[in-house]
Design a protein around this motif. Structure first.
Motif, PDB file in Angstrom:
ATOM      1  N   ARG A 112       0.680  -1.152   0.074  1.00 26.81           N
ATOM      2  CA  ARG A 112       0.131  -0.257   0.003  1.00 26.81           C
ATOM      3  C   ARG A 112       0.712   1.355   0.016  1.00 26.81           C
ATOM      4  O   ARG A 112       0.288   2.480  -0.389  1.00 26.81           O
ATOM      5  CB  ARG A 112      -0.773   0.022   1.283  1.00 26.81           C
ATOM      6  N   LYS A 114       3.051   4.555  -0.884  1.00 28.79           N
ATOM      7  CA  LYS A 114       3.443   4.911  -2.244  1.00 28.79           C
ATOM      8  C   LYS A 114       4.889   4.771  -2.497  1.00 28.79           C
ATOM      9  O   LYS A 114       5.206   4.712  -3.687  1.00 28.79           O
ATOM     10  CB  LYS A 114       2.921   6.362  -2.383  1.00 28.79           C
ATOM     11  N   ARG A 115       5.518   4.816  -1.639  1.00 23.04           N
ATOM     12  CA  ARG A 115       7.140   4.646  -1.875  1.00 23.04           C
ATOM     13  C   ARG A 115       7.629   3.613  -0.771  1.00 23.04           C
ATOM     14  O   ARG A 115       7.390   4.280   0.265  1.00 23.04           O
ATOM     15  CB  ARG A 115       7.742   6.213  -1.869  1.00 23.04           C
ATOM     16  N   THR A 163      -3.160  -3.043  -6.660  1.00 26.30           N
ATOM     17  CA  THR A 163      -1.838  -2.639  -6.806  1.00 26.30           C
ATOM     18  C   THR A 163      -1.151  -3.093  -8.114  1.00 26.30           C
ATOM     19  O   THR A 163      -1.778  -4.090  -8.636  1.00 26.30           O
ATOM     20  CB  THR A 163      -0.894  -3.466  -5.477  1.00 26.30           C
TER      21      THR A 163
END
Length: 369
Positions: A112, A114-115, A163
């Protein structure tokens, strides 16, 4: 005595199969003082509760859910019973909870975030593996159950969560290859095979032979064994322990009755919600993984012990069921569920389900499962 902790204090050598727990107990073995040992057990229980509540507060659980979890944990006699004697099961429960926390945080972060940073990912993975190795030193077969749950949770999360496909494949490869490589580096594969033979294969073969020969009973029937593990020993047996138990004390018969009574109340109040929305636990890695641990642990020990397992084994199932309900049906972003359940039709159906569950539990008492 104390799993060999006294010998360790004197000789600094382990004379037990559980060196990790012995080292912990030896820290509190001040002059052989039993009071400090009881304090250590109580400290573990408080730590379990605090870690669980902190995790619930930070991840998807509402204040109502925390109150529900607190009531059915703090007022369950099983935890107090094993906070007052020297058993490693509370210590095992603490490590199972920590493996759940690090494992779900790892899955959630990997799928989940983002980075992703190598530092945070490797820290979560390392913490999870260290805790699992600690579980291995306490209960070897249980370590493989936790690893199995992690794999199932990873692949189930990959299917459920939205994802990018490349990220899903990368996470699946990393979270499969690294834990297995390190696990079998420190824990021989021959040990796993032997544990599987003793705890699962031999029991399964006995069940199959009993079924084929027509000599099936509660201990050889896997379904009845699971019911006996989750619902036993009932509300009647602990009240007359001299008729049902070979070894018992009055205080632990009372704690047993207390724990089962609270557990039955928990089931009566929550099973209607589970039956109405059975797939809700699959909505997040946290609730899904807690459900997987509850099911896998209960089935494994029901098969291994033929049903009984003892209160100290059932205590773990009680805990993770309560945790799963808190994470699933009391989520912050699912507040609308509260309004749905207030509707008259839903309330009537819940009451009917409660009555059916009470009848089922009464039937279990009569049948003596």
């Amino acid at each position: 005595m104390y799993y060999g902790a006294e010998d360790y204090v004197k000789t600094k050598q382990f004379t037990t199969l559980y060196p990790y727990y012995v080292f912990f107990i030896s820290l509190f073995l001040v002059g052989g003082n039993v009071i400090t040992i009881r304090f250590a057990q109580l400290l573990v229980f408080i730590l379990i509760y605090d870690v669980a509540v902190f995790f619930l507060d930070k991840h998807e659980c509402s204040q109502r859910g925390i109150k529900y979890f607190s009531f059915f944990t703090v007022f369950n006699g099983a935890f107090y019973a094993y906070s007052t004697i020297i058993v490693r099961d509370l210590f095992i429960l603490l490590h199972m909870l920590l493996s759940f926390v690090f494992g779900t945080l790892l899955i959630d972060y990997a799928l989940r975030a983002k980075r992703i940073t190598v530092t945070r990912f490797s820290s979560l993975l390392g913490a999870f593996l260290i805790v699992v190795y600690g579980i291995y030193s306490l209960a070897p077969f249980l370590a493989y159950i936790i690893i199995f749950v992690l794999f199932v949770a990873v692949y189930a999360s990959i299917i459920i969560l939205k994802t990018k496909i490349f990220r899903k494949i990368l996470v699946a490869v990393i979270l499969t290859a690294i834990p297995l490589t390190l696990l079998f580096t420190f824990i021989p594969i021959s040990k796993f095979i032997r544990l599987y033979q003793v705890n699962v294969l031999e029991k399964t073969l006995l069940m199959e032979e009993a079924t084929l020969s027509g000599q099936e009973n509660i201990e050889t029937n896997p379904v009845l064994a699971l019911l006996r593990f989750l619902l036993g020993p009932g509300l009647i047996r602990p009240l007359v322990p001299e008729q049902y138990f070979l070894v018992y004390t009055e205080i632990f018969a009372f704690f047993n009755w207390w724990a089962v009574a609270v557990w039955y109340l928990n089931l009566v109040l929550t099973l209607p919600k589970v039956l109405q929305k059975p797939f809700s636990p699959l909505s997040s890695p946290f609730s899904m993984t807690s459900l997987l641990i509850f099911i896998t642990y209960s089935v494994a020990y029901a098969v291994a012990y033929g049903g009984p397992g003892g209160l100290r084994k059932r205590m773990v199932s009680y805990f993770f069921y309560t945790l799963m309900i808190s994470l699933t049906y009391y989520r912050k972003e699912a507040k609308h569920l509260g309004r749905v359940y207030q509707k008259r039709k839903r309330r009537v159906s819940q009451l009917l389900l409660m009555v059916l569950i009470i009848v089922m539990l009464a039937a279990v008492q009569i049948q003596g499962i």
